[in-house]
Design a protein around this motif. Structure first.
Motif, PDB file in Angstrom:
ATOM      1  N   LEU A 155      11.777  13.825  38.182  1.00 57.48           N
ATOM      2  CA  LEU A 155      12.608  13.993  36.986  1.00 57.48           C
ATOM      3  C   LEU A 155      12.393  15.290  36.228  1.00 57.48           C
ATOM      4  O   LEU A 155      13.165  15.613  35.327  1.00 57.48           O
ATOM      5  CB  LEU A 155      12.371  12.816  36.036  1.00 57.48           C
ATOM      6  CG  LEU A 155      12.862  11.450  36.517  1.00 57.48           C
ATOM      7  CD1 LEU A 155      12.594  10.391  35.464  1.00 57.48           C
ATOM      8  CD2 LEU A 155      14.348  11.492  36.849  1.00 57.48           C
ATOM      9  N   PRO A 195      25.021   0.997  30.393  1.00 53.54           N
ATOM     10  CA  PRO A 195      23.686   1.477  30.043  1.00 53.54           C
ATOM     11  C   PRO A 195      23.634   2.995  30.069  1.00 53.54           C
ATOM     12  O   PRO A 195      23.902   3.608  31.096  1.00 53.54           O
ATOM     13  CB  PRO A 195      22.788   0.877  31.135  1.00 53.54           C
ATOM     14  CG  PRO A 195      23.683   0.393  32.203  1.00 53.54           C
ATOM     15  CD  PRO A 195      25.115   0.567  31.777  1.00 53.54           C
ATOM     16  N   ASN A 236      12.619  -8.576  30.769  1.00 51.90           N
ATOM     17  CA  ASN A 236      12.401  -7.133  30.868  1.00 51.90           C
ATOM     18  C   ASN A 236      10.938  -6.726  30.743  1.00 51.90           C
ATOM     19  O   ASN A 236      10.566  -5.602  31.074  1.00 51.90           O
ATOM     20  CB  ASN A 236      13.190  -6.402  29.779  1.00 51.90           C
ATOM     21  CG  ASN A 236      14.666  -6.458  30.048  1.00 51.90           C
ATOM     22  OD1 ASN A 236      15.095  -6.226  31.173  1.00 51.90           O
ATOM     23  ND2 ASN A 236      15.451  -6.785  29.041  1.00 51.90           N
ATOM     24  N   CYS A 275      16.163   0.478  24.365  1.00 54.70           N
ATOM     25  CA  CYS A 275      14.836   0.333  24.912  1.00 54.70           C
ATOM     26  C   CYS A 275      14.340   1.668  25.439  1.00 54.70           C
ATOM     27  O   CYS A 275      15.101   2.617  25.608  1.00 54.70           O
ATOM     28  CB  CYS A 275      14.755  -0.833  25.890  1.00 54.70           C
ATOM     29  SG  CYS A 275      15.050  -0.529  27.575  1.00 54.70           S
ATOM     30  N   LEU A 279       9.520  -2.416  35.516  1.00 51.93           N
ATOM     31  CA  LEU A 279       9.716  -0.973  35.447  1.00 51.93           C
ATOM     32  C   LEU A 279      10.345  -0.380  36.691  1.00 51.93           C
ATOM     33  O   LEU A 279      10.333   0.827  36.901  1.00 51.93           O
ATOM     34  CB  LEU A 279       8.388  -0.300  35.090  1.00 51.93           C
ATOM     35  CG  LEU A 279       7.946  -0.750  33.686  1.00 51.93           C
ATOM     36  CD1 LEU A 279       6.457  -0.610  33.499  1.00 51.93           C
ATOM     37  CD2 LEU A 279       8.705  -0.010  32.604  1.00 51.93           C
ATOM     38  N   VAL A 327      12.005   7.761  28.905  1.00 50.61           N
ATOM     39  CA  VAL A 327      13.418   7.533  29.212  1.00 50.61           C
ATOM     40  C   VAL A 327      13.956   6.592  28.147  1.00 50.61           C
ATOM     41  O   VAL A 327      13.364   5.535  27.890  1.00 50.61           O
ATOM     42  CB  VAL A 327      13.591   6.884  30.607  1.00 50.61           C
ATOM     43  CG1 VAL A 327      15.041   6.453  30.825  1.00 50.61           C
ATOM     44  CG2 VAL A 327      13.153   7.830  31.703  1.00 50.61           C
ATOM     45  N   ILE A 362       6.265   8.790  31.321  1.00 46.70           N
ATOM     46  CA  ILE A 362       6.866   9.277  32.552  1.00 46.70           C
ATOM     47  C   ILE A 362       5.970  10.360  33.189  1.00 46.70           C
ATOM     48  O   ILE A 362       5.855  10.447  34.402  1.00 46.70           O
ATOM     49  CB  ILE A 362       8.274   9.868  32.258  1.00 46.70           C
ATOM     50  CG1 ILE A 362       9.192   8.798  31.676  1.00 46.70           C
ATOM     51  CG2 ILE A 362       8.889  10.506  33.497  1.00 46.70           C
ATOM     52  CD1 ILE A 362       9.579   7.693  32.614  1.00 46.70           C
TER      53      ILE A 362
HETATM   54  C1  LIG Z   1      12.438   6.467  35.687  1.00 40.04           C
HETATM   55  C2  LIG Z   1      12.285   4.999  35.870  1.00 40.04           C
HETATM   56  C3  LIG Z   1      11.016   4.501  35.272  1.00 40.04           C
HETATM   57  C4  LIG Z   1      13.511   4.334  35.286  1.00 40.04           C
HETATM   58  C5  LIG Z   1      13.435   2.833  35.245  1.00 40.04           C
HETATM   59  C6  LIG Z   1      14.529   2.397  34.385  1.00 40.04           C
HETATM   60  C7  LIG Z   1      14.649   0.893  34.204  1.00 40.04           C
HETATM   61  C8  LIG Z   1      13.339   0.313  33.692  1.00 40.04           C
HETATM   62  C9  LIG Z   1      15.832   0.687  33.250  1.00 40.04           C
HETATM   63  C10 LIG Z   1      17.119   1.187  33.913  1.00 40.04           C
HETATM   64  C11 LIG Z   1      18.281   0.380  33.319  1.00 40.04           C
HETATM   65  C12 LIG Z   1      17.616  -0.415  32.214  1.00 40.04           C
HETATM   66  C13 LIG Z   1      18.355  -1.626  31.672  1.00 40.04           C
HETATM   67  C14 LIG Z   1      19.685  -1.200  31.062  1.00 40.04           C
HETATM   68  C15 LIG Z   1      20.297  -2.191  30.162  1.00 40.04           C
HETATM   69  C16 LIG Z   1      19.668  -3.269  29.701  1.00 40.04           C
HETATM   70  C17 LIG Z   1      20.382  -4.258  28.845  1.00 40.04           C
HETATM   71  C18 LIG Z   1      19.594  -4.617  27.599  1.00 40.04           C
HETATM   72  O1  LIG Z   1      20.209  -5.647  26.880  1.00 40.04           O
HETATM   73  C19 LIG Z   1      18.190  -5.031  27.958  1.00 40.04           C
HETATM   74  C20 LIG Z   1      17.491  -3.937  28.717  1.00 40.04           C
HETATM   75  C21 LIG Z   1      18.215  -3.531  30.017  1.00 40.04           C
HETATM   76  C22 LIG Z   1      18.179  -4.690  31.023  1.00 40.04           C
HETATM   77  C23 LIG Z   1      17.524  -2.272  30.578  1.00 40.04           C
HETATM   78  C24 LIG Z   1      16.084  -2.550  31.043  1.00 40.04           C
HETATM   79  C25 LIG Z   1      15.404  -1.331  31.643  1.00 40.04           C
HETATM   80  C26 LIG Z   1      16.214  -0.718  32.777  1.00 40.04           C
HETATM   81  C27 LIG Z   1      16.286  -1.695  33.946  1.00 40.04           C
END
Ligand SMILES: CC(C)CCC[C@@H](C)[C@H]1CC[C@H]2[C@@H]3CC=C4C[C@@H](O)CC[C@]4(C)[C@H]3CC[C@]12C
Length: 472
Positions: free
Chosen positions: A35, A153, A99, A188, A103, A162, A193
């Motif tokens: 990244l 998202p 959640n 969130c 990760l 992030v 990172i």
């Molecule tokens: C660079 C790496 C670590 C990226 C990892 C990103 C992950 C952890 C991110 C990507 C998309 C994200 C999700 C996007 C949207 C939502 C809906 C919200 O209502 C609750 C959190 C939730 C479910 C997020 C949780 C974290 C998530 C899953």
């Protein structure tokens, strides 16, 4: 009331408790190395190595909202609108619990990808209705409730963290009472990172509104704060249409949510003012005793702004172009994982527990920190394959390969699918009448919020899947 019994009356199938193989360790891989050239970019435009994925599509991840759907059924059983709101609010909090420690990045759904699930008497259908920007829509129903919404998202990479700002809204309808409840997502943030162990926090204010009666549950999800005293904490009030406070809700989105009447709450605050602070304490002469004297002025100012009120969600991020400025949580030392101060537990007299999280399965850590519910979401149940819509994520070869531990195979399939999607888009371009449109949802207006929303157009469960495009 007998909500437990209620769930039991539905057929209890046995689902798998684990994935086929444990996950690959990510220890030898650095997210930072992937990244570092992408600071300030939208994450949906960055291709990440499959090793950082979890074997679920975002559509499946979205359905994890339904893990505690029995709370909606319970809400529908209550005869008092305030009790109904308590359970709907508990559901809204419970929906975020999966959640915790998750990760891995779910797979970006392909345009037109779908997911269906039938459980405990309800059914849900999801579709990826837009690719740029990525928007996923869902619609769940049963005799007691309808639950629908869409998520876009927005992921921003800020260097050390992030930040995720999910756009969209959700609606719960309780037909028996002619009521609709709506709320929006909170933000969130994934920390560390560059160095240290990844961790995630959810913060901001969620307003669950009953549009029929004007009752509201306004919940504040707190940032971890100094010494992580507030890690995962949620609290707020239920108010009537005149904004009069009726009940206090408190808990942790990872563990539980409890409710007490306002008199018990007031008394508790009076007796415990020294250890229990909330937005209403503003200006009561309390000074934080945990701010070290050597704290730099800038940090102290930020600290104070966090201490006195509900956290203002993303204002610090907007318009900022410094890589260090992303998620506004400066209190936990860089690279460190916050530890929750477990001695700081609150228990207010006359509280009722509305929701408690189920413990994670024993070997959850080897399986992407999945909950038991998540373990089952990509399971190909007996007789299912021939009935599924051909666009269902369970049929996605890259996700299946990752689940089976074949990282290289998953990466190759992921590339192939994304190219196929690109080619299909190119082929459609400029050809009249060939514009792509979602199959199961249409863009409309949410009747309660008057906001643009993706609404279910019906028909999925007739299972007539002729003419469905081949996207895999
Ligand atoms: C660079 C790496 C670590 C990226 C990892 C990103 C992950 C952890 C991110 C990507 C998309 C994200 C999700 C996007 C949207 C939502 C809906 C919200 O209502 C609750 C959190 C939730 C479910 C997020 C949780 C974290 C998530 C899953």
């Amino acid at each position: 009331m007998a909500s437990e019994h209620d769930t039991r009356q539905y057929e209890r199938r046995q689902f798998r408790q684990e994935l086929p193989v444990p996950m690959f360790s990510r220890n030898d891989f650095s997210i930072w190395s992937v990244l570092k050239n992408c600071i300030g970019k939208e994450l949906s435009k960055i291709t990440m190595p499959v090793i950082f994925n979890e074997p679920l599509s975002f559509l499946q991840r979205m359905v994890e909202y339904m893990e505690y759907a029995h709370l909606l059924r319970r809400a529908a059983e209550e005869t008092d609108p305030i009790c109904r709101l308590q359970y709907v609010a508990a559901f809204a909090v419970s929906a975020l619990s999966s959640n915790w420690e998750r990760l891995g990045k779910p797979f970006n759904p392909l345009l037109g990808e779908t997911y269906e699930l039938e459980r405990d008497g309800y059914r849900v259908v999801c579709e990826q209705v837009s690719h740029h920007p990525p928007i996923s829509a869902f619609h769940a129903d049963c005799k007691d409730f309808i639950f629908h919404g869409s998520i876009h998202p927005k992921l921003k990479f800020w260097g050390k963290s992030v930040e995720i700002q999910p756009k969209g809204q959700v609606t719960v309808e309780l037909p028996r009472w002619g009521e609709a409840y709506t709320w929006t997502y909170i933000n969130c943030c994934v920390h560390n990172i560059i160095v240290g162990k990844l961790w995630m926090e959810q913060y901001g204010t969620m307003e669950v509104t009953n549009h029929a009666t004007g009752h509201r549950a306004v919940l504040t999800f707190k940032p971890a704060g100094w010494f992580s005293k507030d890690l995962h904490r949620v609290e707020g009030f239920i108010t009537d249409k005149h904004k009069k406070k009726l009940h206090f809700l408190y808990g942790k989105w990872t563990e539980f949510i409890r409710c007490t009447d306002i008199a018990s709450y007031d008394e508790y605050v009076r007796e415990n003012a020294h250890k229990f602070r909330h937005e209403g304490d503003k200006g009561k002469g309390h000074t934080p005793n945990d701010s070290p004297s050597h704290t730099p002025k800038k940090v102290l100012a930020k600290l104070n702004s966090l201490k006195v009120g509900p956290f203002k969600s993303n204002s610090q991020c907007e318009g900022s172009n410094s890589a260090d400025e992303g998620c506004p949580i400066p209190d936990v030392a860089e690279g460190e994982l916050p530890k929750c101060d477990s001695t700081y537990s609150i228990d207010i007299p006359n509280s009722v527990t509305l929701w408690e999280a189920d413990p994670r399965p024993e070997r959850s850590a080897e399986y992407y920190q999945f909950t038991l519910f998540a373990m089952s979401l990509n399971e190909m149940e007996q007789g299912m394959k021939s009935r599924l819509c051909p666009t269902d994520c369970r049929l996605r070869p890259d996700i299946r390969k990752l689940e089976e531990g074949d990282i290289d195979g998953a990466a190759a399939e992921k590339t192939r699918l994304e190219e196929k999607q690109r080619d299909a888009r190119k082929a459609r371009k400029g050809k009249k009448g060939l514009d792509w449109a979602p199959r199961w949802f249409t863009l409309g207006t949410n009747p309660y919020t008057k906001q643009e929303d993706w609404l279910y157009s019906g028909g999925y469960w007739d299972r007539n899947f002729s003419g469905i495009l081949d996207i895999f």
